[in-house]
Design a protein around this motif. Structure first.
Motif, PDB file in Angstrom:
ATOM      1  N   SER A  56     -68.095-111.737 -76.461  1.00  0.00           N
ATOM      2  CA  SER A  56     -69.057-110.649 -76.516  1.00  0.00           C
ATOM      3  C   SER A  56     -69.651-110.423 -75.128  1.00  0.00           C
ATOM      4  O   SER A  56     -69.441-111.223 -74.211  1.00  0.00           O
ATOM      5  N   GLU A 106     -63.474-111.586 -84.521  1.00  0.00           N
ATOM      6  CA  GLU A 106     -63.421-110.565 -83.472  1.00  0.00           C
ATOM      7  C   GLU A 106     -62.350-110.952 -82.462  1.00  0.00           C
ATOM      8  O   GLU A 106     -61.914-112.108 -82.408  1.00  0.00           O
ATOM      9  N   ASP A 191     -61.084-114.709 -82.463  1.00  0.00           N
ATOM     10  CA  ASP A 191     -61.973-115.792 -82.893  1.00  0.00           C
ATOM     11  C   ASP A 191     -61.749-116.025 -84.384  1.00  0.00           C
ATOM     12  O   ASP A 191     -61.761-115.062 -85.161  1.00  0.00           O
ATOM     13  N   TYR A 195     -67.851-116.239 -84.721  1.00  0.00           N
ATOM     14  CA  TYR A 195     -67.781-115.440 -83.493  1.00  0.00           C
ATOM     15  C   TYR A 195     -67.858-116.315 -82.241  1.00  0.00           C
ATOM     16  O   TYR A 195     -67.755-115.810 -81.124  1.00  0.00           O
TER      17      TYR A 195
HETATM   18 CA   LIG Z   1     -66.671-114.332 -79.669  1.00  0.00          CA
END
Ligand SMILES: [Ca+2]
Ligand SMILES: [Ca+2]
Ligand SMILES: [Ca+2]
Length: 234
Positions: A56, A106, A191, A195
């Protein structure tokens, strides 16, 4: 048209056919950035190769590292299991990225569609990096027309490679096609289970090469034309 000119024309045509085939993949060495490719998630060009991650931008995937520490591009990893997510983007069914009962959360993908001939071989170089230590977690994959092949998971990565904890080291993938077809090729990393804790896929030198027998016939054909040409001149 005399035989020599005809031979040259045939050779030129064959050369064009082979050049066209070698060019099946557009910008497979990433010398022109991401030209010819479509990306979703955290996909970054690094020194003429691709690095994609499950990181992220604004979430501490690798706590206590700061948010975005492992993000490579400034664009966040994309969601799985949603419309417009990873599965949609590469044309596979929802849930396909899950590993048995472990959900994919993700990740990032890069894709391109091109044509291959029967006997052509797809090759590329890759390396998997991860901070995961558990088995059955994140993984990197290649998708060929929606058929997923897992390249590596944390259990395959044992060497240390900063800033990641583990790497598989550089590997080569190779697959030969039985029939001429349109191929949608996609690279990805996801992943799994949550996450957290980033994994990454590096790759480069994506190429489609004709089968050696075809090359041999091509060279033999050139040799025969050369012989015919010399005999006519004599
Ligand atoms: Ca991640
Ligand atoms: Ca390259
Ligand atoms: Ca993870």
């Amino acid at each position: 048209m005399n035989m020599k000119k005809q031979g040259i024309t045939i050779a030129a045509t064959l050369a064009m056919v082979f050049a066209g085939n070698a060019m099946a993949v557009t910008n497979g060495s990433f010398t022109n950035g991401l030209n010819g490719w479509n990306a979703l998630g955290d996909v970054n060009l690094q020194a003429g190769a691709i690095l994609m991650t499950t990181a992220s931008v604004d979430f501490e995937d690798d706590f206590p590292e700061s948010a975005g520490a492992f993000n490579a591009s400034g664009t966040a990893a994309a969601e799985t299991g949603v419309v417009g997510g990873i599965e949609d983007f590469i044309g596979i069914a929802m849930g396909t990225l899950n590993v048995q009962e472990n959900f994919a959360f993700e990740g990032s993908v890069l894709k391109q569609t091109f044509n291959v001939n029967a006997g052509d071989t797809l090759t590329f170089n890759w390396n998997f990096f991860t901070n995961e230590t558990s088995s059955g977690a994140d993984y990197a994959f290649v998708s060929i027309n929606g058929n997923l092949t897992q390249l590596a998971a944390p259990s395959d990565a044992s060497s240390s490679s900063l800033p990641y904890a583990f790497t598989t080291g550089f590997q080569t993938f190779s697959q030969t096609f039985d029939a001429a077809s349109s191929v949608t090729l996609a690279f990805g990393v996801v992943d799994v289970n949550d996450y957290n804790v980033t994994s990454a896929l590096w790759f480069d030198n994506v190429a489609v090469v004709p089968e050696p027998e075809t090359y041999a016939m091509f060279l033999a054909g050139l040799g025969l034309m050369g012989f015919a040409s010399r005999r006519k001149q004599a």
